[in-house]
Design a protein around this motif. Structure first.
Motif, PDB file in Angstrom:
ATOM      1  N   GLN A   1     -30.455  28.345  91.501  1.00  0.00           N
ATOM      2  CA  GLN A   1     -31.859  28.614  91.811  1.00  0.00           C
ATOM      3  C   GLN A   1     -32.209  28.042  93.177  1.00  0.00           C
ATOM      4  N   THR A   2     -31.678  26.858  93.473  1.00  0.00           N
ATOM      5  CA  THR A   2     -31.911  26.227  94.767  1.00  0.00           C
ATOM      6  C   THR A   2     -31.262  27.048  95.886  1.00  0.00           C
ATOM      7  N   ILE A   3     -30.057  27.538  95.628  1.00  0.00           N
ATOM      8  CA  ILE A   3     -29.367  28.365  96.620  1.00  0.00           C
ATOM      9  C   ILE A   3     -30.144  29.654  96.872  1.00  0.00           C
ATOM     10  N   GLU A   4     -30.606  30.285  95.809  1.00  0.00           N
ATOM     11  CA  GLU A   4     -31.346  31.539  95.963  1.00  0.00           C
ATOM     12  C   GLU A   4     -32.646  31.318  96.728  1.00  0.00           C
ATOM     13  N   LYS A   5     -33.298  30.194  96.471  1.00  0.00           N
ATOM     14  CA  LYS A   5     -34.525  29.881  97.208  1.00  0.00           C
ATOM     15  C   LYS A   5     -34.232  29.745  98.698  1.00  0.00           C
ATOM     16  N   ALA A   6     -33.124  29.096  99.029  1.00  0.00           N
ATOM     17  CA  ALA A   6     -32.750  28.950 100.431  1.00  0.00           C
ATOM     18  C   ALA A   6     -32.490  30.314 101.061  1.00  0.00           C
ATOM     19  N   LYS A   7     -31.823  31.179 100.331  1.00  0.00           N
ATOM     20  CA  LYS A   7     -31.569  32.531 100.831  1.00  0.00           C
ATOM     21  C   LYS A   7     -32.877  33.263 101.092  1.00  0.00           C
ATOM     22  N   HIS A   8     -33.814  33.179 100.172  1.00  0.00           N
ATOM     23  CA  HIS A   8     -35.115  33.826 100.354  1.00  0.00           C
ATOM     24  C   HIS A   8     -35.853  33.257 101.563  1.00  0.00           C
ATOM     25  N   ASN A   9     -35.780  31.942 101.735  1.00  0.00           N
ATOM     26  CA  ASN A   9     -36.451  31.316 102.876  1.00  0.00           C
ATOM     27  C   ASN A   9     -35.908  31.836 104.201  1.00  0.00           C
ATOM     28  N   LEU A  10     -34.622  32.141 104.229  1.00  0.00           N
ATOM     29  CA  LEU A  10     -34.000  32.617 105.463  1.00  0.00           C
ATOM     30  C   LEU A  10     -34.347  34.072 105.763  1.00  0.00           C
ATOM     31  N   SER A  11     -35.001  34.739 104.831  1.00  0.00           N
ATOM     32  CA  SER A  11     -35.477  36.096 105.112  1.00  0.00           C
ATOM     33  C   SER A  11     -36.752  36.074 105.943  1.00  0.00           C
ATOM     34  N   SER A  12     -37.474  34.964 105.881  1.00  0.00           N
ATOM     35  CA  SER A  12     -38.729  34.864 106.629  1.00  0.00           C
ATOM     36  C   SER A  12     -38.686  33.799 107.715  1.00  0.00           C
ATOM     37  N   GLY A  13     -37.789  32.829 107.598  1.00  0.00           N
ATOM     38  CA  GLY A  13     -37.689  31.758 108.580  1.00  0.00           C
ATOM     39  C   GLY A  13     -36.328  31.713 109.229  1.00  0.00           C
ATOM     40  N   MET A  14     -36.229  30.927 110.283  1.00  0.00           N
ATOM     41  CA  MET A  14     -34.970  30.839 111.022  1.00  0.00           C
ATOM     42  C   MET A  14     -34.077  29.711 110.526  1.00  0.00           C
ATOM     43  N   ASP A  15     -34.588  28.840 109.678  1.00  0.00           N
ATOM     44  CA  ASP A  15     -33.740  27.811 109.073  1.00  0.00           C
ATOM     45  C   ASP A  15     -34.417  27.313 107.802  1.00  0.00           C
ATOM     46  N   THR A  16     -33.634  26.641 106.979  1.00  0.00           N
ATOM     47  CA  THR A  16     -34.168  26.111 105.716  1.00  0.00           C
ATOM     48  C   THR A  16     -33.368  24.893 105.309  1.00  0.00           C
ATOM     49  N   GLN A  17     -33.996  24.047 104.515  1.00  0.00           N
ATOM     50  CA  GLN A  17     -33.320  22.872 103.977  1.00  0.00           C
ATOM     51  C   GLN A  17     -32.957  23.148 102.530  1.00  0.00           C
ATOM     52  N   LEU A  18     -31.664  23.122 102.239  1.00  0.00           N
ATOM     53  CA  LEU A  18     -31.205  23.278 100.862  1.00  0.00           C
ATOM     54  C   LEU A  18     -31.085  21.879 100.272  1.00  0.00           C
ATOM     55  N   ALA A  19     -32.020  21.537  99.403  1.00  0.00           N
ATOM     56  CA  ALA A  19     -32.081  20.186  98.845  1.00  0.00           C
ATOM     57  C   ALA A  19     -31.963  20.241  97.323  1.00  0.00           C
ATOM     58  N   PHE A  20     -31.014  19.487  96.796  1.00  0.00           N
ATOM     59  CA  PHE A  20     -30.785  19.429  95.346  1.00  0.00           C
ATOM     60  C   PHE A  20     -30.550  17.981  94.974  1.00  0.00           C
ATOM     61  N   ASN A  21     -31.267  17.501  93.941  1.00  0.00           N
ATOM     62  CA  ASN A  21     -31.121  16.108  93.523  1.00  0.00           C
ATOM     63  C   ASN A  21     -31.352  16.026  92.024  1.00  0.00           C
ATOM     64  N   GLN A  22     -30.271  16.088  91.269  1.00  0.00           N
ATOM     65  CA  GLN A  22     -30.360  15.987  89.817  1.00  0.00           C
ATOM     66  C   GLN A  22     -29.156  15.221  89.279  1.00  0.00           C
ATOM     67  N   SER A  23     -29.413  14.310  88.369  1.00  0.00           N
ATOM     68  CA  SER A  23     -28.365  13.581  87.639  1.00  0.00           C
ATOM     69  C   SER A  23     -27.309  12.978  88.568  1.00  0.00           C
ATOM     70  N   GLY A  24     -27.754  12.478  89.704  1.00  0.00           N
ATOM     71  CA  GLY A  24     -26.833  11.831  90.628  1.00  0.00           C
ATOM     72  C   GLY A  24     -26.146  12.762  91.601  1.00  0.00           C
ATOM     73  N   ILE A  25     -26.368  14.059  91.475  1.00  0.00           N
ATOM     74  CA  ILE A  25     -25.828  15.016  92.443  1.00  0.00           C
ATOM     75  C   ILE A  25     -26.882  15.203  93.526  1.00  0.00           C
ATOM     76  N   VAL A  26     -26.583  14.729  94.721  1.00  0.00           N
ATOM     77  CA  VAL A  26     -27.528  14.795  95.831  1.00  0.00           C
ATOM     78  C   VAL A  26     -26.925  15.652  96.941  1.00  0.00           C
ATOM     79  N   ILE A  27     -27.619  16.751  97.246  1.00  0.00           N
ATOM     80  CA  ILE A  27     -27.159  17.670  98.285  1.00  0.00           C
ATOM     81  C   ILE A  27     -28.306  17.897  99.262  1.00  0.00           C
ATOM     82  N   ASN A  28     -28.033  17.744 100.526  1.00  0.00           N
ATOM     83  CA  ASN A  28     -28.995  18.069 101.574  1.00  0.00           C
ATOM     84  C   ASN A  28     -28.244  18.804 102.683  1.00  0.00           C
ATOM     85  N   GLU A  29     -28.530  20.064 102.822  1.00  0.00           N
ATOM     86  CA  GLU A  29     -27.862  20.897 103.813  1.00  0.00           C
ATOM     87  C   GLU A  29     -28.904  21.709 104.563  1.00  0.00           C
TER      88      GLU A  29
END
Length: 472
Positions: free
Chosen positions: A359-387
């Protein structure tokens, strides 16, 4: 499995199989009538009751969403089968961990999240249709072991129940969509079609017709135009991109046989899910061990590629919980040269976080349809991703998919004997059409002035319902 009987003949548009060829499989009759294929289930007394109905559903069972429309007295209505009377439902099933009632669509998402993501959420089920190796899976609860056809029929039965309640009648006929190609392998393609038909019968439909989705989209577009056009139709879905070139116009609408209007049909197995998978493959799998090595006896081996590939396909993540895979991942934890990403992988699998991550990945993809960059941020159960992902980066990592779409469009023009400047309009539908790189391919090929858009999520269902002249 219900046994069906009878006989039938197929007729194909130019470029298809020879006229008069017959296909039969497992007792199902394959009778093509003009553009559609008719499958009849003989069940005795209920048949005469239902076939007197003048109503027929057009059902677009999609990789991501499902919609249904109805044709009655030459009018078409897309039905509010979803939550809050929306015309779409997500093509999802949730099986609670300790039994209980299974859930469909948005209810499945809500039930899954409310349960703390305990249980099994199945998505993109349509993508398994041409897979000869996938027969079914153990889901527990009410179904226990469920065949692929049974899983699909659960969704179709829910859709039928919702639609029947809305129209106030049990509708027994359905025109169900299919991609231009489920698979380039004819055997797998035929298997996929037989499976979707069987699922529709299990869901309670007596007469089932099959129509290619881009042709259905063409019928919906045809109702909008006032003159004759040679139209290139594109349906960009979650699992496939499908195309047709057709002669359309008011004078063609009531023709009983539209075969001569079809100048070509083609498709490619590239859809929205592939773009999501590319983000996962190129940017995120390193968080889950793609770069580790593990020791097997006296050898250091790389992370198995197939495990990372399954991680990149949302519909496959749920199968990582199978016992054999879980045991292997624990072996990786004991023997790898870097335990931290394997711990994240185990957490992702055991806590069913695949849905939330995608869901986080899909949101990032959608954001890139309208913007030139996006922050893919995921933080659950100790899994922390910021790209941080820029649109040029996204286009580079998904370039293979864009190239395949462009090549398929060029190939269809070539096999139809047409140049791009002979196309009067390019009608596009489907959520993947919002991706700027996809739009650029269309504009570069046909020019911006020729691009026409429809409702991204309901055009195919409406067009399926309007396919009635081709199956009468």
């Amino acid at each position: 499995m219900r046994r069906l009987s009878g006989h039938g003949r197929q007729r194909f548009p130019s470029g298809g199989s020879p006229a008069g060829s017959v296909r039969r499989s497992g007792g199902i009759d394959f009778t093509s009538i003009c553009l559609g294929t008719r499958y009849v289930s003989h069940r005795g007394s209920t048949m005469s009751r239902y076939t007197r109905s003048i109503m027929r559903y057009g059902l677009d069972f999609g990789t991501t969403n499902t919609t249904v429309a109805i044709e009655r007295d030459n009018t078409c209505e897309v039905l509010p089968i979803g939550a809050n009377r929306r015309p779409i439902i997500p093509s999802l099933i949730f099986f609670p961990e300790f039994g209980g009632e299974l859930m469909i669509g948005q209810n499945a998402i809500d039930g899954y999240l409310n349960s703390g993501m305990n249980g099994r959420l199945m998505q993109s089920i349509k993508s398994f249709l041409p897979d000869k190796n996938f027969k079914g899976t153990t889901v527990g609860g009410q179904l226990g072991y469920a065949t692929l056809e049974k899983l699909i029929s659960v969704i179709l039965s829910f859709v039928k129940k919702q639609a029947d309640a809305y129209v106030g009648e049990q509708v027994s006929e359905v025109i169900i969509g299919r991609p231009a190609l489920f698979s380039p392998d004819p055997e797998r393609d035929a298997l996929a079609e037989a499976r979707i038909v069987n699922a529709a019968h299990q869901a309670g439909f007596e007469e089932v017709y099959v129509q290619k989705e881009p042709i259905a989209a063409a019928f919906e577009y045809e109702r909008r135009i006032s003159g004759e056009e040679i139209a290139f139709i594109a349906d960009f879905g979650g699992g496939t991109s499908d195309f047709t070139i057709m002669r359309l116009g008011p004078d063609h609408v009531d023709k009983a046989d539209r075969s001569s209007d079809i100048l070509g049909v083609d498709g490619v197995n590239v859809g929205g899910n592939n773009f999501d998978s590319s983000i996962m493959w190129r940017r995120l799998i390193r968080y889950f061990g793609s770069e580790i090595e593990y020791k097997d006896w006296d050898k250091w081996l790389p992370m198995p590629r197939h495990l990372m590939q399954d991680l990149c396909r949302w519909q496959r993540i749920t199968f990582l919980k199978e016992r054999k895979t879980r045991e292997f991942v624990k072996h990786l934890l004991r023997t790898s040269n870097d335990a931290e990403p394997i711990e994240r992988l185990i957490t992702l699998i055991e806590e069913n976080l695949g849905f939330s991550l995608f869901q986080t990945i899909e949101k990032a993809k959608h954001n890139l349809s309208s913007g030139m960059d996006t922050q893919l941020a995921f933080n659950q159960s100790g899994i922390v991703i910021n790209e941080c992902i820029s649109r040029p980066e996204f286009e580079e990592l998904s370039n293979t998919h864009i190239t395949k779409i462009g090549s398929c469009i060029d190939q269809l023009l070539a096999t139809s004997g047409l140049a791009a400047d002979q196309i009067d309009s390019f009608f596009v539908t489907g959520g993947t059409s919002y991706i700027p790189a996809v739009q650029k391919v269309l504009i570069d090929t046909f020019g911006a002035m020729k691009i026409r858009t429809g409702d991204a999520f309901i055009s195919v269902a409406a067009g399926l319902a309007l396919s009635r002249h081709d199956i009468s």
